[in-house]
Design a protein around this motif. Structure first.
Motif, PDB file in Angstrom:
ATOM      1  N   ILE A   1       0.918  -1.303   0.157  1.00 25.46           N
ATOM      2  CA  ILE A   1       0.048  -0.078  -0.014  1.00 25.46           C
ATOM      3  C   ILE A   1       0.747   1.259  -0.010  1.00 25.46           C
ATOM      4  N   LYS A   2       2.034   1.227   0.591  1.00 25.74           N
ATOM      5  CA  LYS A   2       2.772   2.354   0.936  1.00 25.74           C
ATOM      6  C   LYS A   2       3.536   2.891  -0.391  1.00 25.74           C
ATOM      7  N   LYS A   3       3.655   1.673  -1.392  1.00 31.01           N
ATOM      8  CA  LYS A   3       4.221   2.070  -2.771  1.00 31.01           C
ATOM      9  C   LYS A   3       3.404   2.815  -3.552  1.00 31.01           C
ATOM     10  N   PHE A   4       2.081   2.907  -3.392  1.00 32.00           N
ATOM     11  CA  PHE A   4       0.952   3.241  -4.235  1.00 32.00           C
ATOM     12  C   PHE A   4       0.386   4.577  -3.344  1.00 32.00           C
ATOM     13  N   LYS A   5       0.663   4.990  -2.221  1.00 29.19           N
ATOM     14  CA  LYS A   5      -0.155   5.905  -1.741  1.00 29.19           C
ATOM     15  C   LYS A   5      -0.115   7.141  -2.235  1.00 29.19           C
ATOM     16  N   ARG A   6       0.866   7.538  -2.902  1.00 26.27           N
ATOM     17  CA  ARG A   6       0.926   8.919  -3.600  1.00 26.27           C
ATOM     18  C   ARG A   6      -0.290   8.987  -4.616  1.00 26.27           C
ATOM     19  N   LEU A   7      -0.463   7.731  -5.159  1.00 22.53           N
ATOM     20  CA  LEU A   7      -1.683   7.919  -6.345  1.00 22.53           C
ATOM     21  C   LEU A   7      -3.011   8.026  -5.720  1.00 22.53           C
ATOM     22  N   GLN A   8      -3.283   7.895  -4.529  1.00 18.01           N
ATOM     23  CA  GLN A   8      -4.579   7.556  -4.205  1.00 18.01           C
ATOM     24  C   GLN A   8      -5.234   9.185  -4.394  1.00 18.01           C
ATOM     25  N   ALA A   9      -4.897  10.155  -4.156  1.00 17.07           N
ATOM     26  CA  ALA A   9      -5.326  11.616  -4.474  1.00 17.07           C
ATOM     27  C   ALA A   9      -5.839  11.718  -5.892  1.00 17.07           C
ATOM     28  N   ILE A  10      -4.786  11.060  -6.900  1.00 17.18           N
ATOM     29  CA  ILE A  10      -5.002  11.033  -8.242  1.00 17.18           C
ATOM     30  C   ILE A  10      -6.554  10.185  -8.542  1.00 17.18           C
ATOM     31  N   GLY A  11      -6.209   9.149  -8.086  1.00 19.11           N
ATOM     32  CA  GLY A  11      -7.329   8.114  -8.101  1.00 19.11           C
ATOM     33  C   GLY A  11      -8.554   8.506  -7.544  1.00 19.11           C
ATOM     34  N   ASP A  12      -8.526   9.313  -6.531  1.00 21.34           N
ATOM     35  CA  ASP A  12      -9.661   9.835  -5.840  1.00 21.34           C
ATOM     36  C   ASP A  12     -10.320  10.737  -6.578  1.00 21.34           C
ATOM     37  N   ALA A  13      -9.623  11.713  -7.163  1.00 19.72           N
ATOM     38  CA  ALA A  13     -10.272  12.747  -7.855  1.00 19.72           C
ATOM     39  C   ALA A  13     -10.836  12.309  -9.143  1.00 19.72           C
ATOM     40  N   GLY A  14     -10.050  11.413  -9.800  1.00 16.62           N
ATOM     41  CA  GLY A  14     -10.768  10.902 -11.174  1.00 16.62           C
ATOM     42  C   GLY A  14     -11.840  10.074 -10.917  1.00 16.62           C
ATOM     43  N   THR A  15     -11.790   9.317  -9.885  1.00 13.87           N
ATOM     44  CA  THR A  15     -13.207   8.325  -9.496  1.00 13.87           C
ATOM     45  C   THR A  15     -14.317   9.348  -9.166  1.00 13.87           C
ATOM     46  N   ARG A  16     -14.258  10.090  -8.128  1.00 11.08           N
ATOM     47  CA  ARG A  16     -15.300  11.143  -7.745  1.00 11.08           C
ATOM     48  C   ARG A  16     -15.549  12.182  -8.703  1.00 11.08           C
ATOM     49  N   ARG A  17     -14.626  12.181  -9.862  1.00 13.53           N
ATOM     50  CA  ARG A  17     -15.475  12.969 -11.116  1.00 13.53           C
ATOM     51  C   ARG A  17     -16.630  12.547 -11.413  1.00 13.53           C
ATOM     52  N   MET A  18     -16.597  11.019 -11.296  1.00 13.87           N
ATOM     53  CA  MET A  18     -17.875  10.511 -11.908  1.00 13.87           C
ATOM     54  C   MET A  18     -18.944  10.036 -10.973  1.00 13.87           C
ATOM     55  N   PHE A  19     -18.246   9.577  -9.963  1.00 14.50           N
ATOM     56  CA  PHE A  19     -19.185   9.010  -8.810  1.00 14.50           C
ATOM     57  C   PHE A  19     -19.098   9.718  -7.380  1.00 14.50           C
ATOM     58  N   ASN A  20     -19.930  10.430  -7.092  1.00 16.38           N
ATOM     59  CA  ASN A  20     -19.912  11.379  -5.841  1.00 16.38           C
ATOM     60  C   ASN A  20     -19.967  10.304  -4.519  1.00 16.38           C
ATOM     61  N   ASP A  21     -19.143   9.254  -4.442  1.00 16.73           N
ATOM     62  CA  ASP A  21     -19.205   8.557  -3.396  1.00 16.73           C
ATOM     63  C   ASP A  21     -17.981   8.242  -2.810  1.00 16.73           C
ATOM     64  N   TYR A  22     -17.591   8.763  -1.620  1.00 14.47           N
ATOM     65  CA  TYR A  22     -16.236   8.486  -0.842  1.00 14.47           C
ATOM     66  C   TYR A  22     -16.021   7.224  -0.706  1.00 14.47           C
TER      67      TYR A  22
END
Length: 460
Positions: free
Chosen positions: A67-88
């Motif tokens: 998980i630590k290797k990918f944690k920096r990508l979480q903000a990018i993935g979160d923004a991209g996913t929530r662009r389409m789906f408003n669900d945290y």
């Protein structure tokens, strides 16, 4: 040659099957229809849809170290996913499930290449796939659309980013003109016939998608609707519109009078949530921070005008209606209040003609987008805050590619001293990187990938 291919739009897959002897160890497609279409093909070993990525995730190899290797990508993935789906919770689940899915994929077999078409939506599945491929030293190629009917070919950043095409007869002078002036292109109106389409067109004309969705719910005596595969009640939909209306009313109160005679720099806001921000602004994707940086660096006596994207006011149309539930996630009163409080920053009416604002500006700034091309055609100094390894206009000699505060200070100092850009390399840059989205263009991209991979094999 064994590859993993994510081709949701079915752009490159037919070419690969027809013109190469590659085996596709893993194919990721949009939906079950595409999965059914290719399931009998002997060259394809496994096919997954976007839903399969989450539904078939297995956490057998999951660990906190992973998980630590990918944690920096979480903000990018979160923004991209929530662009389409408003669900945290869905956004978080999508991120970790994508990690588990691709962890198992890359642990079970070796790949010679990873190819992704149109990875601009910022979904965790795109970025996690990128990262796992690079982590396993698998060459990554992606096809990203650019402008009017074109795309560019990118490698993973470790191997150079944008792919330069030494021989590109497909990008002619005529196509260059179409691309450079694509903001002037007009789509032919659809010739829809039939009573149902007539009534729909009439309802959209009177009240837009909000009225159409209301009429639909009343006719079917059902309070529920589906937007981006997520269920919403009519009340929730109206509440989303109330939040949008509240933000817009607040912003209008902040508008300042546009003065063409004062020295100013114009920053064109992106429509958020926008895919291009997640793709081109991977490092700095806060427009508020960018505007504050410019404010702190602006020459004495200058004004920084900020203009909203006109698409922000098209949410009641068929094209943008699916952003209604997510708009207030990305825009807020604080965003505009903070912006308005910054020194020498003024928000102007979004209806102010962009051509006029560009014509009188000292310089034009944004992350990326069509307005920067308009500014280039007007021979105006341009500041882009996009990732220079991915964005074509960053390759122009006279474009200021901002990657630090010192870059910004240097650019504004040069502009204050009457820097005059030439942009005489615009055609050469476009010809070097752009291909048309048609069979010839896709075949050219595929041949470049094939040759590079052959070179890699021969080098090893």
């Amino acid at each position: 040659m064994n590859i993993i291919l994510a081709d949701r739009a079915d752009m490159l897959l037919p070419m690969i099957l027809k013109h190469t002897d590659w085996e596709i160890g893993v194919l990721i497609v949009q939906d079950e229809e595409k999965k059914e279409k290719y399931k009998e093909n002997a060259k394809i070993k496994a096919i997954f849809t976007l839903n399969d990525i989450t539904n078939q995730a297995r956490y057998t190899n999951f660990s906190y170290e992973e998980i630590k290797k990918f944690k920096r990508l979480q903000a990018i993935g979160d923004a991209g996913t929530r662009r389409m789906f408003n669900d945290y919770q869905f956004s978080r689940y999508m991120f970790y499930a994508s990690m588990a899915f691709f962890n198992n994929i890359f642990s079970s077999q070796q790949f010679d290449a990873c190819v992704i078409t149109e990875p601009v939506h910022g979904f965790a599945s795109d970025y996690i796939l990128f990262e796992y491929a690079e982590l396993h030293h698998v060459p990554v190629y992606n096809l990203a659309t650019h402008g009017f009917g074109n795309f560019c070919l990118n490698r993973d950043l470790e191997n150079g980013g944008l792919v330069s095409l030494s021989d590109n007869p497909l990008f002619t002078k005529e196509r260059f003109y179409e691309t450079a002036h694509y903001t002037e292109q007009k789509k032919a109106p659809k010739n829809d016939i039939g009573l149902k389409n007539y009534v729909k067109k009439w309802v959209l004309h009177i009240g837009g998608m909000a009225l159409l969705r209301t009429v639909f719910c009343l006719i079917h005596r059902n309070r529920f609707m589906t937007i981006n595969f997520f269920p919403y009640t009519l009340e929730e939909y109206y509440f989303s519109w109330y939040k949008i209306w509240s933000i817009r009313r607040y912003v209008r109160k902040l508008y300042s009078r546009y003065d063409a005679d004062c020295p100013y720099l114009i920053y064109f806001l992106h429509f958020e949530p926008e895919a291009s921000i997640t793709n081109y602004a991977e490092t700095l994707d806060s427009q508020l921070v960018i505007i504050e940086m410019i404010s702190q660096c602006l020459p004495e006596g200058w004004t920084l005008y900020v203009k909203e994207h006109p698409d922000t006011y098209k949410l009641n149309t068929e094209r943008f209606d699916f952003f209604v539930p997510t708009y207030s996630v990305f825009q807020s009163k604080y965003f505009f209040r903070k912006m308005d409080s910054l020194k020498n920053v003024s928000i102007i009416d979004y209806k102010t003609p962009a051509t006029e604002v560009i014509r009188h500006a000292k310089a034009v700034a944004s992350i990326c987008g069509t307005v920067l091309m308009e500014a280039i055609l007007e021979k105006k100094p341009v500041l882009t805050f996009a990732n220079p390894h991915k964005y074509i206009l960053s390759q122009l000699r006279d474009v200021f590619s901002i990657q630090s505060f010192s870059d910004l200070a240097f650019a504004l100092d040069a502009i204050q001293k009457d820097f005059e850009p030439n942009y005489d390399d615009l055609y050469d840059v476009y010809k070097r990187y752009l291909l048309p989205i048609n069979e010839d263009g896709l075949l050219k991209a595929l041949s470049v990938i094939v040759e590079e991979l052959k070179g890699n094999c021969n080098g090893n």
